[in-house]
Scaffold this motif. Sequence first.
Motif, PDB file in Angstrom:
ATOM      1  N   CYS A  70      -5.653   7.637   5.587  1.00  0.00           N
ATOM      2  CA  CYS A  70      -4.962   6.384   5.271  1.00  0.00           C
ATOM      3  C   CYS A  70      -3.441   6.484   5.321  1.00  0.00           C
ATOM      4  O   CYS A  70      -2.769   5.453   5.492  1.00  0.00           O
ATOM      5  N   PHE A 101      -0.451  -2.148  10.047  1.00  0.00           N
ATOM      6  CA  PHE A 101      -0.196  -0.768   9.634  1.00  0.00           C
ATOM      7  C   PHE A 101       1.249  -0.407   9.980  1.00  0.00           C
ATOM      8  O   PHE A 101       1.970  -1.163  10.634  1.00  0.00           O
ATOM      9  N   VAL A 138       0.862  -1.184   0.000  1.00  0.00           N
ATOM     10  CA  VAL A 138       0.000   0.000   0.000  1.00  0.00           C
ATOM     11  C   VAL A 138       0.898   1.233   0.000  1.00  0.00           C
ATOM     12  O   VAL A 138       2.079   1.165   0.341  1.00  0.00           O
ATOM     13  N   ILE A 153      -7.429   3.701   9.847  1.00  0.00           N
ATOM     14  CA  ILE A 153      -8.806   3.776   9.352  1.00  0.00           C
ATOM     15  C   ILE A 153      -9.629   4.502  10.412  1.00  0.00           C
ATOM     16  O   ILE A 153      -9.581   4.134  11.589  1.00  0.00           O
ATOM     17  N   VAL A 208      -3.078  -1.079   5.853  1.00  0.00           N
ATOM     18  CA  VAL A 208      -3.122   0.339   5.534  1.00  0.00           C
ATOM     19  C   VAL A 208      -1.842   0.953   6.085  1.00  0.00           C
ATOM     20  O   VAL A 208      -1.243   0.404   7.024  1.00  0.00           O
ATOM     21  N   VAL A 259      -5.421   1.006   0.729  1.00  0.00           N
ATOM     22  CA  VAL A 259      -5.925  -0.021   1.646  1.00  0.00           C
ATOM     23  C   VAL A 259      -5.986  -1.348   0.911  1.00  0.00           C
ATOM     24  O   VAL A 259      -6.353  -1.391  -0.270  1.00  0.00           O
ATOM     25  N   SER A 317     -10.457   3.994  -0.746  1.00  0.00           N
ATOM     26  CA  SER A 317      -9.131   3.793  -1.326  1.00  0.00           C
ATOM     27  C   SER A 317      -9.224   3.705  -2.843  1.00  0.00           C
ATOM     28  O   SER A 317      -8.383   4.264  -3.568  1.00  0.00           O
TER      29      SER A 317
END
Length: 272
Positions: free
Chosen positions: A181, A226, A62, A123, A119, A108, A136
């Motif tokens: 994001c 993340f 991502v 979020i 991500v 995402v 996204s």
Amino acid sequence: MTTYAVGDLQGCLDPLLCLLDEVDFKPGRDRLWLVGDLVNRGPQSLETLEFLYHNRTSITAVLGNHDLHLLAHAHGYRKASRGDTLAPILASPRRAELLGWLRTLPLVHWDEAIGYGMVHAGIPPQWSLKQALKRSAEVSAALQDDSRLEQYLANMYGNEPRRWDDNLKGMERLRLITNYCTRMRFCSAQGELELSNKGDPRNGPEGYRPWFEFYLENPNNPPLIFGHWAALDGETRSQKVIGLDTGCVWGNRMTLLCLDDGRRWQCHCSSG
């Protein structure tokens, strides 16, 4: 096939290669997830991007804020920042194909078979993962459309609006999706962003909490990985939201996680 996930690379290729060697990672057999911030600040931004592009069929990634910064800088909408290590990418004869690949990456990702979402930053409380994926896709549509790319990059930066509204349109809508994001750390229960504080989650600004605390309050939310928040050092006190940015580029460690069984490996980084 084994699926691994790794924290923010930020142009630190050597510790990544060390970790992949330690687990005997084989492109074509195994898969590697990357939580964004693939480049910048580390000493090997070009080499990192070339390695990922070469192995792109085994990569799921991502976009992070530094990756978007690279695209904005490449198109003339952002000046180089102090500490940037992007010049070799911009001078590379492979610039077009490398940046073209970045434009295909989402904000995402969700893999139903593995049961994890991904991500870069977070979020917001008022979105489900399904909604985050749809938003996204709105940003991806702008990134991948030559006729819309310039407008998106020219207007991507800014801290307003701070709170989601389904009626948001145009660049305000895309900017807020991007900020959630790729930049979010603290927010309110209503999803209002506080973007100035980057430090200890236990000492956040009044009225705001780490975004993942709200995410954990919804039992329907699936596991999520993340990066972005090096000050966390990976500590969220939950296996449902897993932070993988352990500050490699600052001279700390890079963390690799096996999504199949939860094992972790770390390699110290000397680039900070």
